[in-house]
Design a protein around this motif. Structure first.
Motif, mmCIF file in Angstrom:
data_model
loop_
_atom_site.group_PDB
_atom_site.id
_atom_site.type_symbol
_atom_site.label_atom_id
_atom_site.label_comp_id
_atom_site.label_asym_id
_atom_site.label_seq_id
_atom_site.Cartn_x
_atom_site.Cartn_y
_atom_site.Cartn_z
ATOM 1 N N VAL A 88 23.116 54.166 25.275
ATOM 2 C CA VAL A 88 23.332 53.855 26.676
ATOM 3 C C VAL A 88 23.138 52.360 26.894
ATOM 4 O O VAL A 88 22.200 51.765 26.370
ATOM 5 C CB VAL A 88 22.346 54.635 27.574
ATOM 6 C CG1 VAL A 88 22.647 54.366 29.047
ATOM 7 C CG2 VAL A 88 22.415 56.120 27.284
ATOM 8 N N ASN A 91 21.907 47.346 30.503
ATOM 9 C CA ASN A 91 22.222 46.445 31.620
ATOM 10 C C ASN A 91 21.214 45.301 31.732
ATOM 11 O O ASN A 91 20.717 44.979 32.816
ATOM 12 C CB ASN A 91 22.286 47.225 32.937
ATOM 13 C CG ASN A 91 23.408 48.245 32.940
ATOM 14 O OD1 ASN A 91 24.522 47.957 32.517
ATOM 15 N ND2 ASN A 91 23.124 49.455 33.410
ATOM 16 N N LEU A 205 22.605 62.922 30.761
ATOM 17 C CA LEU A 205 23.449 62.514 31.883
ATOM 18 C C LEU A 205 22.908 63.057 33.208
ATOM 19 O O LEU A 205 22.350 64.153 33.254
ATOM 20 C CB LEU A 205 24.872 63.035 31.692
ATOM 21 C CG LEU A 205 25.652 62.578 30.457
ATOM 22 C CD1 LEU A 205 26.959 63.357 30.364
ATOM 23 C CD2 LEU A 205 25.920 61.082 30.513
ATOM 24 N N VAL A 209 27.468 63.568 36.719
ATOM 25 C CA VAL A 209 28.221 63.030 35.582
ATOM 26 C C VAL A 209 28.432 64.113 34.528
ATOM 27 O O VAL A 209 29.505 64.222 33.926
ATOM 28 C CB VAL A 209 27.493 61.825 34.967
ATOM 29 C CG1 VAL A 209 28.320 61.210 33.834
ATOM 30 C CG2 VAL A 209 27.200 60.772 36.021
ATOM 31 N N GLU A 241 35.397 57.904 43.387
ATOM 32 C CA GLU A 241 34.181 57.879 42.573
ATOM 33 C C GLU A 241 34.448 58.237 41.113
ATOM 34 O O GLU A 241 33.567 58.067 40.261
ATOM 35 C CB GLU A 241 33.144 58.840 43.153
ATOM 36 C CG GLU A 241 32.617 58.438 44.521
ATOM 37 C CD GLU A 241 31.632 59.453 45.076
ATOM 38 O OE1 GLU A 241 30.461 59.091 45.270
ATOM 39 O OE2 GLU A 241 32.036 60.611 45.302
ATOM 40 N N ASP A 244 33.841 55.413 38.558
ATOM 41 C CA ASP A 244 32.434 55.154 38.238
ATOM 42 C C ASP A 244 31.893 56.195 37.272
ATOM 43 O O ASP A 244 31.128 55.868 36.353
ATOM 44 C CB ASP A 244 31.595 55.156 39.519
ATOM 45 C CG ASP A 244 30.124 54.880 39.232
ATOM 46 O OD1 ASP A 244 29.811 53.793 38.737
ATOM 47 O OD2 ASP A 244 29.297 55.785 39.492
ATOM 48 N N LEU A 245 32.298 57.465 37.447
ATOM 49 C CA LEU A 245 31.839 58.522 36.537
ATOM 50 C C LEU A 245 32.402 58.306 35.130
ATOM 51 O O LEU A 245 31.700 58.516 34.131
ATOM 52 C CB LEU A 245 32.250 59.891 37.083
ATOM 53 C CG LEU A 245 31.639 60.276 38.436
ATOM 54 C CD1 LEU A 245 32.154 61.635 38.892
ATOM 55 C CD2 LEU A 245 30.118 60.299 38.360
ATOM 56 N N GLU A 247 33.138 55.424 33.885
ATOM 57 C CA GLU A 247 32.410 54.271 33.349
ATOM 58 C C GLU A 247 31.046 54.690 32.809
ATOM 59 O O GLU A 247 30.598 54.201 31.764
ATOM 60 C CB GLU A 247 32.243 53.216 34.431
ATOM 61 C CG GLU A 247 31.626 51.922 33.935
ATOM 62 C CD GLU A 247 31.569 50.856 34.999
ATOM 63 O OE1 GLU A 247 30.977 49.794 34.746
ATOM 64 O OE2 GLU A 247 32.118 51.080 36.101
ATOM 65 N N GLN A 248 30.374 55.608 33.511
ATOM 66 C CA GLN A 248 29.068 56.084 33.034
ATOM 67 C C GLN A 248 29.210 56.855 31.723
ATOM 68 O O GLN A 248 28.378 56.730 30.822
ATOM 69 C CB GLN A 248 28.408 56.954 34.097
ATOM 70 C CG GLN A 248 27.968 56.197 35.329
ATOM 71 C CD GLN A 248 27.156 57.059 36.276
ATOM 72 O OE1 GLN A 248 26.096 57.574 35.925
ATOM 73 N NE2 GLN A 248 27.665 57.222 37.493
ATOM 74 N N ARG A 250 31.543 56.374 29.523
ATOM 75 C CA ARG A 250 31.809 55.353 28.505
ATOM 76 C C ARG A 250 30.505 54.672 28.076
ATOM 77 O O ARG A 250 30.287 54.430 26.885
ATOM 78 C CB ARG A 250 32.799 54.334 29.077
ATOM 79 C CG ARG A 250 32.836 52.987 28.372
ATOM 80 C CD ARG A 250 33.341 53.102 26.945
ATOM 81 N NE ARG A 250 33.301 51.797 26.292
ATOM 82 C CZ ARG A 250 32.225 51.254 25.723
ATOM 83 N NH1 ARG A 250 31.073 51.915 25.714
ATOM 84 N NH2 ARG A 250 32.285 50.078 25.153
ATOM 85 N N SER A 251 29.621 54.386 29.016
ATOM 86 C CA SER A 251 28.378 53.700 28.681
ATOM 87 C C SER A 251 27.438 54.593 27.887
ATOM 88 O O SER A 251 26.547 54.102 27.196
ATOM 89 C CB SER A 251 27.677 53.219 29.958
ATOM 90 O OG SER A 251 27.124 54.305 30.689
ATOM 91 N N HIS A 252 27.642 55.930 27.953
ATOM 92 C CA HIS A 252 26.847 56.868 27.166
ATOM 93 C C HIS A 252 27.543 57.248 25.857
ATOM 94 O O HIS A 252 27.132 58.187 25.176
ATOM 95 C CB HIS A 252 26.569 58.147 27.976
ATOM 96 C CG HIS A 252 25.466 57.996 28.977
ATOM 97 N ND1 HIS A 252 25.635 57.328 30.162
ATOM 98 C CD2 HIS A 252 24.164 58.423 28.962
ATOM 99 C CE1 HIS A 252 24.498 57.364 30.849
ATOM 100 N NE2 HIS A 252 23.601 58.003 30.144
#
Length: 341
Positions: A88, A91, A205, A209, A241, A244-245, A247-248, A250-252
C-alpha cells in the motif's frame, strides 16, 4: 603453515565515517516501534557515499505509520534513510512508487526455445524440476497464463509436480479452488494457499472498496472507467466515486492500469477475478450481469455506423471479451430478445 586468513567480524559492527556502529542496536530500536514485525539494517554505498539503510517489514494486517516511525527514529538516530516496502502506498513526502508487475507469460504458439526465456516458465520449471519439451510445453505455457505469471501461484503449482503432470495440474486449477497450497513448515498462514493470500490482501481494504473490487469481477479481460461507473457503481457509490475506488485498488496492488490505443483501461488478474466472483451472492451476481449486458448492448448500438466504427475501433476491439461475456449471458436468459439496434 603459519598463514593467518582474516574472514571478517563475527558480530554486526561496521565502521562508517570514522564511527563504529552496531547494526543490531539500530535494528532493535526499529523493531520496538509499533507495527514493525522485523527490521534489518545494512551498509550501502551509492556513488562512493556510504550510508546505513533500514528495511522494515510490517506486522500482518498492519500498515506501518511511516511519518510516526521516521519522527521517532529521527530523535534517536542521526542521518537516517528509510527504504520501506509495502503493498500500500504510504503517501509520504518524496515517496516513489515502483509497481512490481507479474512475470511475463508465453503466448500459446510460442516455440520451445523462446518459452524457456520467459521468467514465468523458468520459475515454474525450476521449482518443479522439469525441462520443457514437446509433450509438456503446451500445458506449462497454459499454467503460466492461467496463473497470470504470479510468482507465489507458480511456486505453489510447481510443488504439485512431484505427483502430477503439467496437464493434470492445469486441469485441477479450474476445478479445485484450494489446489494451490503449501505444506512447507514455517510458511505464514496467509501464504499457505493462494486463496488465503488473496483474502488477506482484500481484508485490508475498507468495506466500500472491498465490495467494489468484488463487483469488478463481472468484467472479462480489461475494462474502461465508463464501464466501471455504469456497471459497478449503482447501489454502492456515486458514479464519479468509481475513479477514486479504482485508484485505491491500484494503490493496494490489486488492479492493473493499462495504457492502450483506446485510452486507459483496467484489469484484474484472473485469480483475483475468480475470487471476487465467488465472494458475491447469487442475486448480486445476477444484477451485475444484467447491468453488464445492458451497458455493452448500448455500446454496440451507439457504434453501428461507419463513422463511429472508424473513430472507436480501438475501444470496441478492446471490449471483445466483454462483448462475448454479455452475449453468453443474454443467450442464457429464459426469454431472450435478439434486437437489431
Amino acid at each position: 603453515n603459519g598463514n593467518i586468513v582474516f574472514h571478517g567480524r563475527i558480530d554486526d559492527q561496521i565502521k562508517i565515517r570514522g564511527f563504529r556502529v552496531e547494526l543490531g542496536e539500530i535494528e532493535s530500536k526499529l523493531a520496538d516501534e509499533p507495527g514493525v514485525a522485523q527490521a534489518a539494517v545494512v551498509l550501502r554505498s551509492d556513488d562512493g557515499i556510504e550510508r546505513l539503510v533500514a528495511f522494515v517489514v510490517p506486522e500482518p494486517g498492519v500498515a506501518v505509520d511511516g511519518p510516526a516511525l521516521r519522527a521517532a527514529l529521527r530523535e534517536k538516530l542521526p542521518d537516517t534513510t528509510f527504504l520501506i516496502t509495502s503493498r500500500v502506498l504510504l503517501n509520504l513526502p518524496g515517496e516513489r512508487d515502483f509497481a512490481v508487475a507479474p512475470l511475463p507469460t508465453p503466448e500459446p504458439d510460442t516455440a520451445i526455445p523462446e518459452m524457456e526465456k520467459f521468467a514465468s516458465t523458468a520459475l515454474f520449471c525450476d521449482r518443479a524440476n522439469l525441462q520443457i519439451g514437446q509433450v509438456n510445453a503446451p500445458a506449462i505455457g497454459a499454467i503460466c497464463r492461467r496463473l497470470d505469471g504470479i510468482p507465489l501461484a507458480l511456486e505453489l503449482a510447481a510443488a504439485r509436480a512431484k505427483v502430477l503432470s503439467p496437464n493434470q495440474i492445469l486441469e485441477r486449477l479450474s476445478t479445485h479452488p484450494d489446489f494451490l497450497q503449501s505444506r512447507e513448515r514455517g510458511v505464514p498462514e496467509r501464504h499457505r494457499t493462494l486463496r488465503a493470500t488473496i483474502e488477506w490482501s482484500v481484508d485490508l481494504l475498507p468495506t466500500e472498496v472491498r465490495n467494489f473490487f468484488a463487483r469488478l469481477c463481472v468484467f472479462r479481460g480489461s475494462f474502461s472507467l465508463e464501464g466501471a461507473e455504469n456497471v459497478c457503481a449503482p447501489g454502492l457509490c456515486e458514479s464519479w466515486e468509481a475513479l477514486d475506488l479504482l485508484e485505491q485498488l491500484r494503490s493496494h496492488s490489486l488492479l492493473q492500469v493499462l495504457e492502450t490505443p483506446g485510452g486507459t483501461r483496467y484489469r484484474l488478474l484472473e485469480m483475483l477475478r475468480e475470487w471476487g466472483e465467488n465472494a458475491l451472492n447469487a442475486s448480486e451476481w445476477e444484477s451485475l450481469r444484467a447491468r453488464h449486458l445492458t451497458y455493452f448492448t448500448a455500446l454496440v448500438c451507439e457504434n453501428q455506423d461507419v463513422i463511429s466504427l472508424l473513430e472507436n475501433g480501438a475501444l470496441l476491439r478492446a471490449e471483445n471479451a466483454n462483448f462475448r461475456a454479455a452475449l453468453s449471458y443474454g443467450m442464457q436468459l429464459d426469454e431472450v430478445q435478439l434486437t437489431l439496434c
